[in-house]
Motif scaffolding. Structure first.
Motif, mmCIF file in Angstrom:
data_model
loop_
_atom_site.group_PDB
_atom_site.id
_atom_site.type_symbol
_atom_site.label_atom_id
_atom_site.label_comp_id
_atom_site.label_asym_id
_atom_site.label_seq_id
_atom_site.Cartn_x
_atom_site.Cartn_y
_atom_site.Cartn_z
ATOM 1 N N PRO B 30 0.824 -1.216 0.000
ATOM 2 C CA PRO B 30 0.000 0.000 0.000
ATOM 3 C C PRO B 30 0.854 1.261 0.000
ATOM 4 N N LYS B 99 5.866 -7.321 4.180
ATOM 5 C CA LYS B 99 5.506 -6.859 2.844
ATOM 6 C C LYS B 99 4.237 -7.577 2.454
ATOM 7 N N ALA B 100 3.140 -6.896 2.647
ATOM 8 C CA ALA B 100 1.861 -7.546 2.382
ATOM 9 C C ALA B 100 1.139 -6.831 1.253
ATOM 10 N N GLU B 102 -1.861 -5.151 -0.717
ATOM 11 C CA GLU B 102 -2.838 -4.236 -0.115
ATOM 12 C C GLU B 102 -4.233 -4.833 0.001
ATOM 13 N N THR B 104 -4.818 -7.840 1.126
ATOM 14 C CA THR B 104 -4.831 -8.871 2.159
ATOM 15 C C THR B 104 -5.850 -8.531 3.241
ATOM 16 N N ARG B 105 -6.482 -9.575 3.771
ATOM 17 C CA ARG B 105 -7.397 -9.360 4.891
ATOM 18 C C ARG B 105 -6.589 -9.198 6.171
ATOM 19 N N MET B 106 -7.090 -8.356 7.052
ATOM 20 C CA MET B 106 -6.341 -8.069 8.279
ATOM 21 C C MET B 106 -6.205 -9.278 9.184
ATOM 22 N N TYR B 126 5.607 -1.984 8.594
ATOM 23 C CA TYR B 126 4.658 -2.283 7.530
ATOM 24 C C TYR B 126 5.200 -1.662 6.259
ATOM 25 N N SER B 127 5.664 -2.498 5.376
ATOM 26 C CA SER B 127 6.273 -1.980 4.157
ATOM 27 C C SER B 127 5.255 -1.201 3.336
ATOM 28 N N ALA B 128 5.675 -0.040 2.853
ATOM 29 C CA ALA B 128 4.771 0.789 2.062
ATOM 30 C C ALA B 128 5.569 1.636 1.087
ATOM 31 N N ARG B 129 4.910 1.957 0.000
ATOM 32 C CA ARG B 129 5.536 2.854 -0.968
ATOM 33 C C ARG B 129 5.246 4.294 -0.558
#
Lengths: 210, 133
Positions: B30, B99-100, B102, B104-106, B126-129
């Motif tokens: 995300p 790295k999940a 976006e 994905t269910r919580m 939480y990996s994010a751009r």
């Protein structure tokens, strides 16, 4: 006529070093390019005993941010409840107060309202001095089992943004410069002034079933 | 001189290809605006979560540890393994980068988080751009 001893012209290798240097720099850069970035969080240690130790937090000190299965967000504290239907509304599009402003108001409690966290005087050293802060506030981010990760990160991001803006304002107020320009020590002072007190709740099952 | 440079060059070529493990899951992280860069790559462990790239494996969320699919229960062993391969002084500084995808269910993320807590890998990211928002 046979020239048995014909000389092989030597290869000009002087440019080789430059070329390989160029390649070397290229690979150096490429290997560092995919620097991972993300929202850093710290998880609480696992519960030691079977019965979970729940810390009692006073109702006024708690801001509950709940993201439900439809990716809607509910923000609740003693002042009231605010609903956000999507990410744009979280950022303040559409007239509702943005989530970050709610968080900032909650953390600061400038009006010393009895519905917002209690203020305590604390000493933060020069040049901040003794200022009242909401030392025991907690922002609790809760989610449903089928909440999408994207919505969850969006909410996390808005909360972190609120803290970052508070720190930036603090840096401007006390050090007359932006947060990024502060020394490590000054940053720590500001971080202590506005500590990120975000709690990621224990998983709850709202929908029932497994 | 060129020989030395060549030697270094080959070293970097080999290491760059070696480190990037092949992804088996589709991960579109995300976007977020308040991201921090992860310093010191040697301290970071990655967990990839998302639907498998191979269509035959379905569209359910899977987790990739190293270069194979794994179940959430295997996280503890994986973390213990990664910790053991680190310097003792670095072990408390270990960061797990989630790295999940976006979508994905919580629930899945929560399970992973609980497993990480059990494994005492408490520093996560939480990996994010970096996005426009």
């Amino acid at each position: 006529m046979a020239k048995s001893q014909r000389k092989v012209p030597a290869l000009n290798a002087s440019s080789m070093a430059d070329i390989s240097f160029l390649l070397l720099t290229f690979f150096l850069l490429v290997s560092n390019m995919d620097v991972d970035s993300g929202l850093a969080r710290r998880l609480p240690p696992p519960p030691q005993t079977e019965d979970q130790t729940s810390v009692n937090v006073q109702r006024r000190n708690l801001l509950i941010v709940l993201v439900n299965a439809q990716n809607e967000t509910m923000v609740q504290n003693q002042q009231g409840v605010e609903m956000y239907a999507n990410e744009d509304e979280l950022r303040g599009v559409g007239g509702k107060p943005a989530l970050k402003d709610k968080v900032k108001e909650f953390v600061l409690n400038t009006s010393n309202s009895s519905d917002l966290p209690e203020l305590e005087e604390q000493d933060f050293g020069n040049p901040i001095g003794v200022v009242p802060v909401t030392a025991s506030h907690v922002v609790s981010i809760q989610n449903d089992a089928t909440t999408s990760y994207k919505a969850y990160i969006a909410v996390q991001n808005e909360v972190v943004r609120a803290y970052n803006e508070l720190r930036e304002e603090g840096a401007r107020k006390y050090f007359n410069t932006s947060y990024g320009e502060l020394t490590e020590e000054q940053k720590n002072q500001i971080n202590e002034l506005y500590p990120q007190r975000i709690s990621e709740a224990e998983p709850k099952n709202y929908g029932g079933g497994e | 001189m060129p020989d030395i440079v060549f030697a270094i060059l080959f070293f970097f070529m080999v290491t760059t290809t070696m480190r990037s493990e092949e992804l088996l899951v589709r991960v579109k992280v995300p976007t977020a605006s308040e991201v921090q860069k992860l310093e010191k790559k040697s301290l970071v462990t990655y967990i990839n979560i998302g639907p498998p790239l191979d269509m035959r494996l379905g569209t359910g969320t899977q987790m990739q540890l190293n270069d194979r699919f794994a179940h959430v229960t295997e996280i503890q062993d994986y973390i213990a393994q990664e910790k053991a391969s680190m310097n003792e002084a670095d072990q408390p500084l270990m960061t797990v980068s989630i790295k999940a995808d976006e979508d994905t269910r919580m629930q899945y993320i929560t399970e992973v988080k609980q497993a990480l807590r059990q494994a005492y890998a408490l520093k996560i990211s939480y990996s994010a751009r970096t996005g426009e928002n």
